[in-house]
Design a protein around this motif. Structure first.
Motif, PDB file in Angstrom:
ATOM      1  N   ASP A 176       0.885  -1.162   0.000  1.00  0.00           N
ATOM      2  CA  ASP A 176       0.000   0.000   0.000  1.00  0.00           C
ATOM      3  C   ASP A 176       0.924   1.213   0.000  1.00  0.00           C
ATOM      4  N   GLY A 177       1.243   1.727  -1.171  1.00  0.00           N
ATOM      5  CA  GLY A 177       2.314   2.704  -1.298  1.00  0.00           C
ATOM      6  C   GLY A 177       1.827   4.136  -1.481  1.00  0.00           C
ATOM      7  N   ARG A 178       2.507   5.050  -0.828  1.00  0.00           N
ATOM      8  CA  ARG A 178       2.292   6.491  -0.999  1.00  0.00           C
ATOM      9  C   ARG A 178       3.646   7.142  -1.244  1.00  0.00           C
ATOM     10  N   GLY A 179       3.629   8.301  -1.888  1.00  0.00           N
ATOM     11  CA  GLY A 179       4.890   8.990  -2.139  1.00  0.00           C
ATOM     12  C   GLY A 179       4.734  10.488  -2.012  1.00  0.00           C
ATOM     13  N   ILE A 180       5.838  11.151  -1.644  1.00  0.00           N
ATOM     14  CA  ILE A 180       5.883  12.607  -1.714  1.00  0.00           C
ATOM     15  C   ILE A 180       7.134  12.981  -2.502  1.00  0.00           C
ATOM     16  N   GLU A 181       7.004  14.023  -3.305  1.00  0.00           N
ATOM     17  CA  GLU A 181       8.092  14.431  -4.192  1.00  0.00           C
ATOM     18  C   GLU A 181       8.072  15.952  -4.342  1.00  0.00           C
ATOM     19  N   LEU A 182       9.243  16.543  -4.304  1.00  0.00           N
ATOM     20  CA  LEU A 182       9.329  18.003  -4.369  1.00  0.00           C
ATOM     21  C   LEU A 182       9.023  18.548  -5.770  1.00  0.00           C
ATOM     22  N   SER A 183       9.580  17.911  -6.797  1.00  0.00           N
ATOM     23  CA  SER A 183       9.435  18.464  -8.152  1.00  0.00           C
ATOM     24  C   SER A 183       8.099  18.053  -8.762  1.00  0.00           C
ATOM     25  N   MET A 184       7.473  19.004  -9.443  1.00  0.00           N
ATOM     26  CA  MET A 184       6.201  18.694 -10.100  1.00  0.00           C
ATOM     27  C   MET A 184       6.397  17.723 -11.261  1.00  0.00           C
ATOM     28  N   ASP A 185       7.569  17.797 -11.918  1.00  0.00           N
ATOM     29  CA  ASP A 185       7.845  16.834 -12.986  1.00  0.00           C
ATOM     30  C   ASP A 185       7.836  15.407 -12.433  1.00  0.00           C
ATOM     31  N   GLY A 186       8.441  15.231 -11.239  1.00  0.00           N
ATOM     32  CA  GLY A 186       8.445  13.919 -10.609  1.00  0.00           C
ATOM     33  C   GLY A 186       7.051  13.472 -10.216  1.00  0.00           C
TER      34      GLY A 186
END
Length: 210
Positions: free
Chosen positions: A50-60
């Motif tokens: 059950d995966g979630r992610g956070i990323e700084l760049s909008m491209d990512g």
């Protein structure tokens, strides 16, 4: 938005492959600084997490969402405080700790939010890096440290020995470690050894708060 790939790639980066092996199937995972979602995608498909992610760049973020992943824009330096303690089985930070403004605070949040934290870091103590600086007098540019000094995102240069010392100072338990050499093969050495700090290009740590 077009979905770029429904299946994980045949091979992923060596440190990410090790992380996939360490994560238990069906667990809850938060991938911090997940980039384009390469690791999270592999975990969802291979381990049914059950995966979630956070990323700084909008491209990512866009690339991750295009893979069908639950990823939001966020900053590891400022947003981890909003996540509840023990909210995930694993919190992962891959090749990013050295690029945060406050690595100690970020690491403290990782082991608070997750029952386990998995952190991988490049090793600035690797012998070729040392030799480059000693003999050429210039900041090294390698496969793993691929930026010139004026454009690198890395703002806290650390070695494997520094990482081990930080964990000891914070009372964080290193449950498992993997040292990877220049050929991406495992270096048979404990993380707190001179051999690891000399021959390791990067290291992966499985951590838990004491």
């Amino acid at each position: 938005m077009a979905v770029t790939s429904l299946l994980p790639p045949a091979s992923i980066r060596s440190d990410l492959e090790s992380i996939v092996e360490w994560v238990e199937a069906g667990s809850r995972v938060l991938d911090v600084g997940c980039g384009d979602g390469e690791l999270l995608h592999a975990l969802v498909h291979r381990k049914q997490v059950d995966g979630r992610g956070i990323e700084l760049s909008m491209d990512g973020v866009r690339a991750s969402v295009a893979r069908g992943l639950a990823v939001i824009q966020g900053d590891a330096d400022t947003d981890l405080k909003d996540y509840p303690s023990d909210g995930f089985d694993y919190v992962i930070l891959s090749q990013t700790l050295q690029a945060t403004r406050h690595p100690r605070i970020v690491l403290d949040h990782l082991v608070r939010i997750g029952r386990h934290a998995i952190v991988s870091v490049p090793n600035f103590g690797y012998w070729r890096v040392r030799a480059d600086l000693l003999l050429r007098g210039r900041m090294p540019v390698t496969d793993r440290l691929g930026h010139e000094w004026y454009e690198t995102p890395n703002i806290h240069f650390c070695t494997i020995a520094d990482m081990v010392a930080l964990c000891q100072d914070m009372g964080v338990t290193i449950e498992r470690s993997l040292i990877l050499g220049a050929d991406d093969r495992a270096v048979p050495a404990p993380a707190d050894s001179v051999r690891a700090n000399w021959l390791g290009v990067q290291a992966v740590f499985l951590l838990q708060r004491s």
